[in-house]
Design an enzyme around this catalytic site. Structure first.
Site, PDB file in Angstrom:
ATOM      1  N   ASP A 182      -6.746  -6.057   9.184  1.00  0.00           N
ATOM      2  CA  ASP A 182      -8.015  -5.389   8.930  1.00  0.00           C
ATOM      3  C   ASP A 182      -9.195  -6.346   8.838  1.00  0.00           C
ATOM      4  OD1 ASP A 182      -7.103  -6.471   6.560  1.00  0.00           O
ATOM      5  OD2 ASP A 182      -7.091  -4.588   5.450  1.00  0.00           O
ATOM      6  N   LYS A 226       0.805  -1.230   0.000  1.00  0.00           N
ATOM      7  CA  LYS A 226       0.000   0.000   0.000  1.00  0.00           C
ATOM      8  C   LYS A 226       0.835   1.275   0.000  1.00  0.00           C
ATOM      9  CE  LYS A 226      -3.511  -2.496   2.642  1.00  0.00           C
ATOM     10  NZ  LYS A 226      -4.389  -2.515   3.828  1.00  0.00           N
TER      11      LYS A 226
END
Length: 446
Positions: free
Chosen positions: A169, A133
């Protein structure tokens, strides 16, 4: 689905795990919220965005829970600075948050939601496998991220915080959803990245040392890498392969790149470019903007599809102003809308196949799937597509619910801190009494 199922089975077995593409890391989470938690708990959510992170405080009361949160920016240069500097900055913001919202001096338990591939060795220990990311901080890969955060907090000398849990997550999504939906056994994130976790029998996960002798454990699949060994080649189009060249060839086409929000806008552009050059749309005339990588974002795709049915004004404005195509006709607008819809629909159908695969691996009935992420939340048709497709892919009928687990990754970390605190109290009572009291596990929900 059969290929994904085999890949997951390979990931959870000790003898095949080293060569598995879908790594399936055990999370060491074996207990879920019961809805009767009490007290204040902190959560730190790193990895939801490349530009910021979130700090939360959850206060459990007899009426439910209240949440306070702050978003702190991450300066672009910090993404490539040594990891110690990143964690020091995070610890400073964490201390500021605690002093702003918490006047008490008692120790606060904290759950760390860390949305990167991590190989956990305990509930509050985990080694970073690789950055994703856009993060690339040196000196973190191969190290325990909990230890690095703990050392940074200690350097602050301002707060009394104990880091009790590490989760990613998707696990946060599942744990958060389970607070209200106690039959939640699967968590899925559909955002800039794409990942899922599910509740598996502990005996099936031979990479996991079940020292607590509990029947189930949550497995973090890290299934975004599925296909990097060629197992998804039969599904790939020329546009998927082209995406590797336009995005710098980060990695081979895989499950994540066919689903996640990071790539859908660029996939639409690649398709538009190809059809234009073949004179199938736009009368064969493109523009500098259309041939510019990244000009179309996933937010643009959602906006186009969200526009009222039959109202092409948003499509037309986008083609005229953003893509420099004033010659676009009404038919071109319809084609653009159709391409955006198909790309997003394929993404949702692939998600559906993954969810159905995980449901089929379990025997829970009823079962709830918690979903979170900007693509799932913001696309007006995404939920409906998944809701319609998953039941058709199941081996046998189930009582199935798909539930939005908003702020799941952060709230889940705080909820897990509360679970850890409650389990510690139970263990102390058990030790003091010399008997084993009742304890609800992942398989025992009211």
């Amino acid at each position: 689905m059969k290929r994904l199922d085999r890949a997951i089975s390979k990931g959870i077995k000790k003898e095949t795990h080293p060569k598995a593409v879908v790594k399936c890391y055990p999370t060491y989470v074996q207990d879920l919220p019961e809805g009767n938690e009490t007290g204040k708990y902190l959560a730190l959510d790193i990895g939801e965005s490349v530009s910021n992170f979130r700090v939360l405080m959850i206060n459990f009361t007899t009426e439910g829970c209240d949440m306070l949160s702050e978003i702190y920016p991450i300066a672009q240069p910090l993404l490539n600075r040594p990891g110690v500097e990143l964690f020091d900055y995070v610890a400073q913001c964490l201390a500021d948050f605690v002093h702003k919202y918490h006047t008490g001096k008692e120790k606060l338990e904290l759950g760390l939601s860390f949305s990167f591939p991590v190989n956990q060795t305990a509930l509050n220990e985990g080694v970073l496998v690789k950055w994703t990311k856009g993060f690339n901080c040196a000196g973190v890969v191969g190290r325990d991220v909990v230890t690095m955060l703990r050392e940074a907090v200690d350097r602050q000398q301002k707060v009394n915080i104990k880091i009790v849990a590490l989760l990613n997550d998707s696990t946060g999504c599942l744990v958060s959803c389970a607070y209200k939906h106690q039959d939640c056994k699967i968590g899925v994130i559909i955002d800039s990245g794409f990942n899922a976790c599910y509740v598996e029998k502990s005996d099936n996960v031979t990479t996991f040392s079940n020292v607590n002798n509990k029947p189930f454990v949550i497995v973090n699949t890290e299934w975004g890498a599925f296909g990097e060994d060629g197992r998804l080649d039969f599904l790939l189009t020329e546009f998927d392969w082209a995406l590797g060249t336009t995005t710098g060839g980060w990695n081979l086409p895989n499950f994540e790149r066919m689903v996640a929000g990071t790539y859908l806008g660029e996939l639409v552009r690649v398709i538009m470019k190809k059809l234009t050059r073949e004179r199938l749309i736009l009368n064969g005339t493109g523009s500098k903007q259309l041939f510019t990588t990244g000009i179309i974002t996933t937010e643009d795709v959602i906006t186009v599809v969200t526009s009222a049915k039959g109202n092409l004004s948003i499509c037309r404005k986008f083609l005229y102003e953003r893509l420099g195509l004033p010659h676009a006709t009404t038919e071109d607008c319809i084609d653009f809308n159709y391409i955006c819809t198909l790309v997003a629909m394929r993404s949702a159908h692939l998600v559906s196949a993954g969810v159905a695969c995980l449901v089929n691996r379990t025997s829970f009935n009823p079962i709830t799937v918690g979903l979170d992420g900007s693509l799932y939340m913001n696309h007006p048709l995404y939920h409906d597509w998944i809701q319609a497709k998953v039941p058709a892919l199941l081996k046998s009928p189930r009582e199935l619910k798909l539930v939005l687990s908003q702020y799941g990754r952060g709230r889940g970390a705080a909820f897990l801190s509360a679970v850890c605190a409650k389990e510690l109290v139970r263990e102390k009572k058990t030790t003091n009494s010399g008997s084993i009291g009742e304890r609800k596990t992942l398989s025992q929900r009211p």
